[in-house]
Design a protein around this motif. Structure first.
Motif, short mmCIF file in Angstrom:
data_model
loop_
_atom_site.label_atom_id
_atom_site.label_comp_id
_atom_site.label_asym_id
_atom_site.label_seq_id
_atom_site.Cartn_x
_atom_site.Cartn_y
_atom_site.Cartn_z
N ILE A 1 -34.60 -37.40 21.79
CA ILE A 1 -33.94 -36.52 22.76
C ILE A 1 -32.55 -37.03 23.11
O ILE A 1 -32.38 -38.19 23.49
CB ILE A 1 -34.79 -36.42 24.04
CG1 ILE A 1 -36.24 -36.07 23.70
CG2 ILE A 1 -34.21 -35.39 25.00
CD1 ILE A 1 -37.23 -36.42 24.78
N ASP A 2 -31.56 -36.15 23.02
CA ASP A 2 -30.21 -36.42 23.49
C ASP A 2 -29.95 -35.63 24.77
O ASP A 2 -30.25 -34.43 24.85
CB ASP A 2 -29.17 -36.01 22.44
CG ASP A 2 -29.22 -36.88 21.20
OD1 ASP A 2 -29.48 -38.09 21.34
OD2 ASP A 2 -29.02 -36.35 20.09
N GLY A 3 -29.39 -36.30 25.78
CA GLY A 3 -29.02 -35.61 27.02
C GLY A 3 -30.20 -35.27 27.91
O GLY A 3 -30.20 -34.22 28.56
N TYR A 4 -31.21 -36.13 27.98
CA TYR A 4 -32.39 -35.88 28.80
C TYR A 4 -31.97 -35.61 30.24
O TYR A 4 -31.27 -36.40 30.87
CB TYR A 4 -33.33 -37.08 28.75
CG TYR A 4 -34.72 -36.83 29.28
CD1 TYR A 4 -35.78 -36.63 28.41
CD2 TYR A 4 -34.99 -36.79 30.64
CE1 TYR A 4 -37.07 -36.41 28.87
CE2 TYR A 4 -36.27 -36.56 31.12
CZ TYR A 4 -37.30 -36.37 30.24
OH TYR A 4 -38.57 -36.13 30.70
N GLN A 5 -32.39 -34.47 30.78
CA GLN A 5 -31.94 -34.03 32.10
C GLN A 5 -32.79 -34.66 33.21
O GLN A 5 -34.02 -34.59 33.17
CB GLN A 5 -31.98 -32.51 32.19
CG GLN A 5 -30.98 -31.83 31.26
CD GLN A 5 -31.17 -30.33 31.15
OE1 GLN A 5 -32.09 -29.77 31.73
NE2 GLN A 5 -30.31 -29.67 30.39
N VAL A 6 -32.10 -35.25 34.18
CA VAL A 6 -32.72 -35.90 35.34
C VAL A 6 -32.11 -35.32 36.59
O VAL A 6 -30.90 -35.04 36.63
CB VAL A 6 -32.50 -37.43 35.31
CG1 VAL A 6 -33.21 -38.10 36.48
CG2 VAL A 6 -32.97 -38.02 33.98
N GLU A 7 -32.90 -35.16 37.65
CA GLU A 7 -32.38 -34.56 38.88
C GLU A 7 -32.83 -35.39 40.09
O GLU A 7 -34.01 -35.66 40.26
CB GLU A 7 -32.90 -33.12 39.03
CG GLU A 7 -32.36 -32.40 40.25
CD GLU A 7 -32.83 -30.96 40.30
OE1 GLU A 7 -32.15 -30.14 40.94
OE2 GLU A 7 -33.88 -30.63 39.71
N ARG A 8 -31.88 -35.78 40.92
CA ARG A 8 -32.17 -36.48 42.17
C ARG A 8 -30.88 -36.69 42.94
O ARG A 8 -29.79 -36.35 42.46
CB ARG A 8 -32.85 -37.82 41.91
CG ARG A 8 -32.00 -38.82 41.13
CD ARG A 8 -32.64 -40.21 41.21
NE ARG A 8 -32.09 -41.15 40.25
CZ ARG A 8 -30.98 -41.86 40.43
NH1 ARG A 8 -30.24 -41.69 41.53
NH2 ARG A 8 -30.57 -42.72 39.49
N SER A 9 -31.02 -37.25 44.16
CA SER A 9 -29.83 -37.65 44.93
C SER A 9 -29.30 -38.98 44.40
O SER A 9 -30.07 -39.85 44.01
CB SER A 9 -30.18 -37.80 46.41
OG SER A 9 -30.53 -36.57 46.98
N PHE A 10 -27.98 -39.12 44.40
CA PHE A 10 -27.39 -40.42 44.07
C PHE A 10 -26.30 -40.80 45.04
O PHE A 10 -25.77 -41.91 44.98
CB PHE A 10 -26.89 -40.46 42.62
CG PHE A 10 -26.06 -39.27 42.22
CD1 PHE A 10 -24.69 -39.28 42.38
CD2 PHE A 10 -26.66 -38.17 41.67
CE1 PHE A 10 -23.94 -38.19 42.00
CE2 PHE A 10 -25.91 -37.07 41.28
CZ PHE A 10 -24.54 -37.07 41.44
N THR A 11 -25.92 -39.91 45.96
CA THR A 11 -25.13 -40.24 47.15
C THR A 11 -25.70 -39.40 48.28
O THR A 11 -26.55 -38.52 48.07
CB THR A 11 -23.64 -39.92 46.98
OG1 THR A 11 -23.45 -38.49 47.02
CG2 THR A 11 -23.07 -40.47 45.68
N GLN A 12 -25.25 -39.63 49.52
CA GLN A 12 -25.73 -38.83 50.64
C GLN A 12 -25.35 -37.36 50.50
O GLN A 12 -26.01 -36.48 51.05
CB GLN A 12 -25.19 -39.38 51.96
CG GLN A 12 -25.82 -40.70 52.38
CD GLN A 12 -25.39 -41.11 53.77
OE1 GLN A 12 -24.37 -40.66 54.28
NE2 GLN A 12 -26.18 -41.99 54.37
N ALA A 13 -24.29 -37.08 49.77
CA ALA A 13 -23.81 -35.70 49.67
C ALA A 13 -24.13 -35.04 48.34
O ALA A 13 -23.86 -33.86 48.18
CB ALA A 13 -22.29 -35.67 49.90
#
Length: 707
Positions: free
Chosen positions: A537-549
Motif C-alpha cells: 500500500i502506498d499513501g495509507y490514509q490515517v485520520e486523527r488530531s495532531f494539533t489542538q486546531a
C-alpha cells in the motif's frame, strides 16, 4: 477534540440525463431483444446444470448463489444463517466474516470504521474501504451504513478489490445483500422478541402477486431498548435507543426476461447519548458521569428504479438510486465528567444519487464470458459543528462545510475457458473522482470573535485498475485460483483543520494479490476453503488530531498487510451442522512519519484486529427442536497509530446461544448473547480518551410466524 466533532464524506446527485438514458436503454433493448419464452429459459438452466460450466463472474444475482464455485475468497450467508446469527445491519455481517471487522460507537454507523484485510476507512473524511450494496443499490460513505435489513434472502461477502463486479469502487471488499422478491403466491413473516434492558423488536414483511405480471413487497420494523450505560449522578440510563422504519416495492414483469422494480425505504432513529464512557473512570464498566444529556436523531431514506433483462445469451441491469442521510442533531459531552467543561453539537446531511449499468454474457456453452458496465454518482454533504469549551476559558467554535463529489467509472472483464480445466481472466476499470470543499470556521473566545477562516478547494483523481487472474478446476470438487488487482481509494479534504496545508489528502493505492483453494468433500456435505493475500500500500490514509486546531486525514508513505483466511462447513448428519471460520491479518506501517515528525515505522494501523474466529454448531431435529451455540473471537486491536497501551483492546470472545421449537409456520425460541458477560470495547477515541463499550449480556425470547 475535533475528532468527536463530526462526520462527512461524499454524497451525490446524479443528473436527470442518466435516468433518461436508463429508460431509453430499456426501450431500445426491449425492441431489440428476441422474445424469450419461459420453457426456453428453463431449458437453458437445465443445460447449464448438465454441462457444469466453470464459475461465472458475479454480475446480477437475482438470488445470490453460494460463491463456493467463484474464484475469489468469499463468504455466503443464507436466509437461515441471517436469522441464526441475528444479523440486522451491515455491522453484524462484518463481525461473522473472516478478516473483516466493524467498530460500533452506538451511533448507528456514525463514526464507524470497517476493515477488510487491513484496508480501513478513516473515521469521518475518507472514502469507504468496504462497499455495501443492497439489491444492487450502493451506499455512500461508511457513516451512512445505518439501515436495518428486511426480508433478507442472502448475503455474499467478497474480500479484496472487486474492480469488475459493481460500479462503485471496492478497495477492501464488497458486502452484497439481496432481499426476497415476490413470487406467484402471497407470503409473509412476523417476528417479535423481548429481552434484557426492555429490548423490544418487531418486524413484519409481506409479499405476493397483484396481477400475473405485477408483484409487491412491504415491510416494517420497530426496535427499542433501555440504555446499557447508567449515570450514577442522575440514576438514569443514558444511551437508550428507539427506531422505526418502513420499506416497500413494486415489481413488474412486462415481458419474458424483463423486470422493472421501484423500491423505497425510510428509517428514523431517536436515540439517547452515544455509548461512550471515559477510559479514566474509576466506577463500573457501564457507568458514565456526564453533565451533558446526549442525544442522536437520525433519518434515512432511499429510493431506486431497477430495470433488468435476463434473456438470450446476455443480461442487462440499470439501477437509478437516491440515498439520503440526515443527522439532526448529535449532542455529546466532550469531557465525560460531571464538570461542565465542554460539549459538542453536530448537524449533517448527505444526499447521494447514482446510476449504474451492467451488461454480461449468459451462454454456458461458450468458451468466453464477458462483463461490462458504467457508473456515475454525484452528491453533497453539508455539515455544521458547534463546540462549547467552558474550562479553563470560554470558547465557542462554529465549523461549517460543504463537500461535493462527482464520480464516473467504466469497468469490464473477459474470461476465456477454452483451455479446460483452466480459465484465464483479465479486466480493467477506470475511475474519475472530482471533489471540492467550502469550509468556514468561526471562533468566539471570551465573548470576542476571532478572524474567520474561509477555504475553497477542489481536486480530481484518475485511476486505472488492471486485474488478472487464473483458476484451475482440478476436479469437480477442487478449485485453485490466483488473482491480482491495482486498487485505490480517492483522496479528499478534511473539514476540521485551520491550516490549508492539512485540509487536502492524497489517494491511497495498492497492489492486492491473493491465492486460494476451494474444496468440497463427501458429496458436498463438507466444504473447506483457504486463501492467502498480500497488499502493498502506498499513501495509507490515517485520520486523527495532531494539533489542538487540526483534525485531519494524512498519508503514511507505505504500509503492507498480509494474512490467511479459512472457512469450512460440515453437515455431520441430518441433525447437526458445524461452521468454522478464521482470519489472520498482519498489518504494519513500513514508512510512516506523522505531521509532527513522529516516526511510526513498524506500528500496527488502527482498527485492524490481529485475528478473528467464528465457531458454530447447529442442532435441528425432525420434531422441530433446534439449538445453536456460537463463539465469536476477536484478536488484539489497537485504536491508535502510536500503539499506546491505553488505546488497545485485548482479544475477547462472545458466547451466544439459541434454543427453540419450530413448525412449518411457527417459531418460538429463547436466546442469550454475550452469555459469559464479557466486558470489552468496540471503539476508542484517543482525543477525548473515551471508549465505546460492547453490549452486555442479553437474554430474551423470540416468536415468529410465517404465512
Amino acid at each position: 477534540m475535533h475528532n468527536l466533532a463530526y462526520i462527512l464524506h461524499h454524497s451525490a446527485r446524479v443528473p436527470s440525463l442518466l435516468t433518461v438514458l436508463a429508460l431509453t436503454s430499456l426501450v431500445r433493448l426491449a425492441a431489440a431483444a428476441p422474445p424469450a419464452t419461459a420453457p426456453a429459459g428453463e431449458e437453458r438452466k437445465e443445460d447449464a446444470e448438465k454441462n457444469k460450466p466453470l464459475p461465472e463472474m458475479l454480475v446480477l444475482g437475482e438470488a445470490l448463489g453460494d460463491p463456493q464455485d467463484k474464484p475469489v475468497s468469499a463468504s455466503f450467508l443464507s436466509e437461515e444463517d441471517v436469522k441464526l446469527f441475528q444479523i440486522r445491519e451491515p455491522q453484524d455481517i462484518a463481525r461473522v466474516t473472516p478478516n473483516m471487522s466493524a467498530t460500533d460507537s452506538g451511533s448507528n454507523s456514525f463514526g464507524d470504521v470497517y476493515t477488510t484485510r487491513g484496508i480501513a476507512n478513516t473515521v469521518f473524511f475518507g472514502a469507504p474501504s468496504t462497499t455495501v450494496y443492497v439489491d444492487d443499490v450502493p451506499f455512500g460513505e461508511t457513516f451512512t451504513y445505518a439501515q436495518y435489513l428486511s426480508a433478507t434472502n442472502s448475503v455474499e461477502v467478497l474480500r479484496g478489490p472487486q474492480p469488475e463486479v459493481v460500479g462503485r469502487y471496492t478497495s477492501g471488499g464488497l458486502i452484497n445483500i439481496r432481499s426476497r422478491r415476490p413470487g406467484s403466491i402471497f407470503e409473509g413473516e412476523a417476528n417479535a422478541s423481548w429481552g434484557s434492558f426492555d429490548a423490544y423488536r418487531f418486524d413484519l414483511w409481506a409479499m405476493g402477486p397483484v396481477t400475473e405480471s405485477l408483484g409487491f413487497r412491504i415491510g416494517g420494523r420497530y426496535d427499542s431498548r433501555d440504555g446499557y450505560l447508567r449515570n450514577p449522578l442522575t440514576g438514569e440510563r443514558v444511551d437508550d435507543q428507539d427506531h422505526w422504519g418502513v420499506n416497500g416495492g413494486l415489481f413488474w414483469k412486462p415481458a419474458p426476461g424483463w423486470e422493472v422494480s421501484l423500491t423505497a425505504a425510510y428509517d428514523e432513529f431517536n436515540n439517547g447519548a452515544p455509548r461512550l464512557v471515559s477510559l479514566d473512570r474509576t466506577t463500573g464498566f457501564y457507568t458514565v458521569r456526564s453533565d451533558t444529556a446526549g442525544r442522536q436523531n437520525l433519518t434515512t431514506d432511499n429510493e431506486a428504479l431497477r430495470v433488468s433483462y435476463d434473456g438470450s445469451g446476455w443480461k442487462f441491469l440499470s439501477v437509478t438510486s437516491r440515498r439520503n442521510w440526515d443527522l439532526d442533531p448529535y449532542v455529546a459531552d466532550l469531557d465525560f465528567t460531571a464538570i461542565p467543561a465542554g460539549s459538542v453539537e453536530l448537524y449533517q446531511d448527505q444526499e447521494l444519487w447514482s446510476q449504474e449499468f451492467r451488461f454480461s454474457s449468459d451462454n454456458p456453452s461458450s468458451d468466453w464470458e464477458w462483463t461490462a458496465g458504467a457508473y456515475a454518482s454525484t452528491g453533497e454533504i453539508n455539515g455544521t459543528g458547534f463546540r462549547f469549551i467552558n474550562f479553563p476559558n470560554q470558547v465557542m467554535t462554529d465549523t461549517r462545510h460543504d463537500l461535493d463529489e462527482d464520480t464516473q467509472a467504466i469497468f469490464g472483464g473477459i474470461a476465456w475457458k477454452g483451455w479446460r480445466p483452466i480459465t484465464v481472466r483479465i479486466g480493467a476499470r477506470a475511475d474519475w473522482v472530482q471533489r471540492s470543499i467550502h469550509q468556514t470556521h468561526d471562533i468566539n473566545a471570551g465573548g470576542l470573535p476571532l478572524p474567520r477562516t474561509d477555504f475553497d478547494m477542489d481536486d480530481d483523481w484518475f485511476h486505472f485498475t488492471p486485474s488478472a487472474g487464473i483458476d484451475w478446476q482440478i476436479n469437480p470438487n477442487v478449485m485453485a485460483y490466483a488473482k491480482s488487482s491495482y486498487a485505490f481509494k480517492p483522496g479528499g479534504f478534511s473539514a476540521y483543520s485551520d491550516d490549508p496545508d492539512y485540509i487536502p489528502f492524497d489517494e491511497q493505492k495498492f497492489w492486492a494479490s491473493e491465492i486460494g483453494l476451494k474444496t468440497k468433500w463427501m458429496d458436498g456435505k463438507l466444504t473447506a476453503n483457504i486463501a492467502a493475500f498480500y497488499n502493498d500500500i502506498d499513501g495509507y490514509q490515517v485520520e486523527r488530531s495532531f494539533t489542538q486546531a487540526d483534525y485531519a486525514v494524512f498519508n503514511a508513505d507505505r504500509a503492507e498487510t498480509y494474512g490467511l483466511e479459512l472457512e469450512t462447513r460440515y453437515a455431520v448428519n441430518s441433525n447437526v451442522d458445524l461452521l468454522a471460520t478464521a482470519g489472520w491479518t498482519h498489518a504494519r506501517f513500513k514508512d510512516y512519519t506523522d505531521p509532527n515528525g513522529a516516526v511510526l515505522d513498524g506500528n500496527t494501523p488502527p482498527f485492524v484486529p490481529e485475528f478473528d474466529v467464528a465457531l458454530a454448531v447447529d442442532f435441528h431435529c425432525a420434531n422441530g427442536f433446534f439449538a445453536r451455540l456460537e463463539y465469536l473471537l476477536q484478536g488484539d486491536t489497537t485504536y491508535d497509530d502510536f500503539n499506546r497501551p491505553d488505546f488497545e483492546q485485548d482479544s475477547f470472545g462472545l458466547l451466544n446461544a439459541t434454543a427453540g421449537v419450530r413448525t412449518e409456520r411457527w417459531t418460538a425460541a429463547v436466546y442469550a448473547t454475550n452469555l459469559t458477560g464479557e466486558e470489552y470495547y468496540t471503539n476508542m477515541n484517543t482525543d477525548i480518551r473515551t471508549g465505546a463499550v460492547g453490549a452486555p449480556r442479553e437474554v430474551g425470547v423470540r416468536l415468529g410466524l410465517r404465512f
